[in-house]
Motif scaffolding. Structure first.
Motif, PDB file in Angstrom:
ATOM      1  N   VAL A  42       6.313  -2.168  -6.376  1.00 54.17           N
ATOM      2  CA  VAL A  42       5.845  -2.902  -5.205  1.00 54.17           C
ATOM      3  C   VAL A  42       6.822  -4.037  -4.918  1.00 54.17           C
ATOM      4  O   VAL A  42       7.040  -4.911  -5.760  1.00 54.17           O
ATOM      5  N   CYS A  88       3.948   1.457  -1.175  1.00 59.04           N
ATOM      6  CA  CYS A  88       4.614   1.534  -2.478  1.00 59.04           C
ATOM      7  C   CYS A  88       3.691   2.124  -3.539  1.00 59.04           C
ATOM      8  O   CYS A  88       4.089   2.987  -4.333  1.00 59.04           O
ATOM      9  N   LYS A  89       2.445   1.657  -3.544  1.00 55.74           N
ATOM     10  CA  LYS A  89       1.478   2.156  -4.532  1.00 55.74           C
ATOM     11  C   LYS A  89       1.157   3.628  -4.292  1.00 55.74           C
ATOM     12  O   LYS A  89       1.000   4.402  -5.246  1.00 55.74           O
ATOM     13  N   LYS A  90       1.072   4.012  -3.030  1.00 54.22           N
ATOM     14  CA  LYS A  90       0.714   5.389  -2.687  1.00 54.22           C
ATOM     15  C   LYS A  90       1.754   6.383  -3.201  1.00 54.22           C
ATOM     16  O   LYS A  90       1.407   7.492  -3.649  1.00 54.22           O
ATOM     17  N   ARG A 114       0.834  -1.210   0.000  1.00 53.08           N
ATOM     18  CA  ARG A 114       0.000   0.000   0.000  1.00 53.08           C
ATOM     19  C   ARG A 114       0.867   1.257   0.000  1.00 53.08           C
ATOM     20  O   ARG A 114       0.575   2.223  -0.711  1.00 53.08           O
ATOM     21  N   ASP A 120       3.924   5.677  -5.634  1.00 49.53           N
ATOM     22  CA  ASP A 120       4.212   5.362  -7.036  1.00 49.53           C
ATOM     23  C   ASP A 120       5.638   4.850  -7.246  1.00 49.53           C
ATOM     24  O   ASP A 120       6.404   5.366  -8.059  1.00 49.53           O
TER      25      ASP A 120
END
Length: 310
Positions: A246, A239-241, A237, A243
């Protein structure tokens, strides 16, 4: 399945189970033991009627091929290694006339697209900036510590406040936490894994505040049953936030080692910090980085030599 009796008619799957019980039970860590037992299940499934006296190069290669039809090449290689030790003992005991594993060909399904193994320095900075480092312990604190030390997940779980010597800026790794079967503290992976890891001053200051009122002998990050997947989902989460690629929690260990190597830290020092049993493990794991650094070294050598006056 009924066990066939007599050495002449001893089934390979039964011999292998006996071998695991005699030579491995109690001598290896539970997680490693589970791999041997899984290999036995596959032997039982694929060659349930194969007598050990009939185990030759052809039947062994067919066993590997059948296993490889459902597994990736590296997994098949691991399966081969788990069987080979037992088979060589059977050869020594005269149950098999010659080594059937000689010149075995390892096949396997194509590797799946895997997650990136590590982040670069910029990506790691973005990740750490996004962590929620509350005054109370949470999993983000463990993500930070693994990123800063390169510890294994089970090693970080095994930490207690007593393991921190903040005046000397070190944390001691002497044990792990069995998060898979919830059996409490366990030994480290190997003797080399017992180590003291130097900490940077910022991490020292942060953890001095975090652990000052916690019980000395209680694991810092264990609150009931903990799952590797839970931490990986939390890390994903973040990592995605921000950008960035992952990665897994183990990928933070790779990130730590990679950044040290790119910074010019010796392979020997990185191996000690990671708790590898020898430098060969480090070299194999980070071969791509070492090769990249060697290319840069050649450029530096050539420039240095060209500047020498004849």
């Amino acid at each position: 399945m009924t066990t066939t009796t007599g050495k002449d008619n001893l089934l390979f799957c039964d011999y292998y189970k006996q071998w695991i019980t005699v030579y491995k039970e109690g001598a290896i860590r539970p997680v490693t033991m589970s791999k041997y037992l899984m290999a036995h299940k596959w032997v039982e499934k694929l060659v349930p009627e194969l007598s050990i006296k009939d185990l030759d190069r052809f039947s062994y290669q067919k066993l590997l091929n059948d296993y490889a039809a459902e597994h990736e090449r590296q997994t098949t290689m691991d399966f081969h290694h788990h069987l080979k030790c037992a088979i060589l003992d059977a050869v020594d005991e005269g149950l098999i006339p010659s080594d059937p594993t000689r010149k075995a060909i390892i096949k396997g399904k194509p590797s799946r697209n895997k997650k990136p193994k590590y982040l670069n320095q910029y990506e790691l900075h973005k990740l750490l900036d996004d962590l929620n480092l509350d005054p109370e312990v949470n999993l983000d604190w463990m993500i930070l510590l693994i990123a800063k030390t390169g510890m294994r997940f089970s090693e970080a779980l095994g930490l207690t406040p007593k393991d921190f010597d903040l005046s000397r800026q070190i944390v001691s790794v002497t044990k792990t936490w069995d998060y898979k079967t919830n059996c409490g503290f366990q030994p480290t992976k190997n003797q080399s894994s017992i180590r003291k890891i130097p900490l940077d001053w910022q991490t020292v200051m942060q953890f001095a505040q975090l652990i000052k009122s916690l019980p000395e002998d209680v694991p810092i990050f264990v609150k009931g049953k903990i799952y590797n997947s839970t931490v990986n989902e939390r890390l994903a989460r973040h990592c995605k936030k921000v950008d960035i690629p992952v990665i897994s929690i183990h990928g933070l260990r790779h990130t730590h080692a990679s950044l040290l190597l790119f910074a010019g830290v010796s392979i020997a020092s990185v191996a000690r910090r990671l708790g590898h049993s020898n430098m060969t493990t480090t070299q194999k794991t980070y071969l791509h980085i070492i090769q990249e650094l060697e290319s840069k070294d050649i450029d530096i050598i050539m420039r240095s030599l060209s500047n020498l006056n004849s």
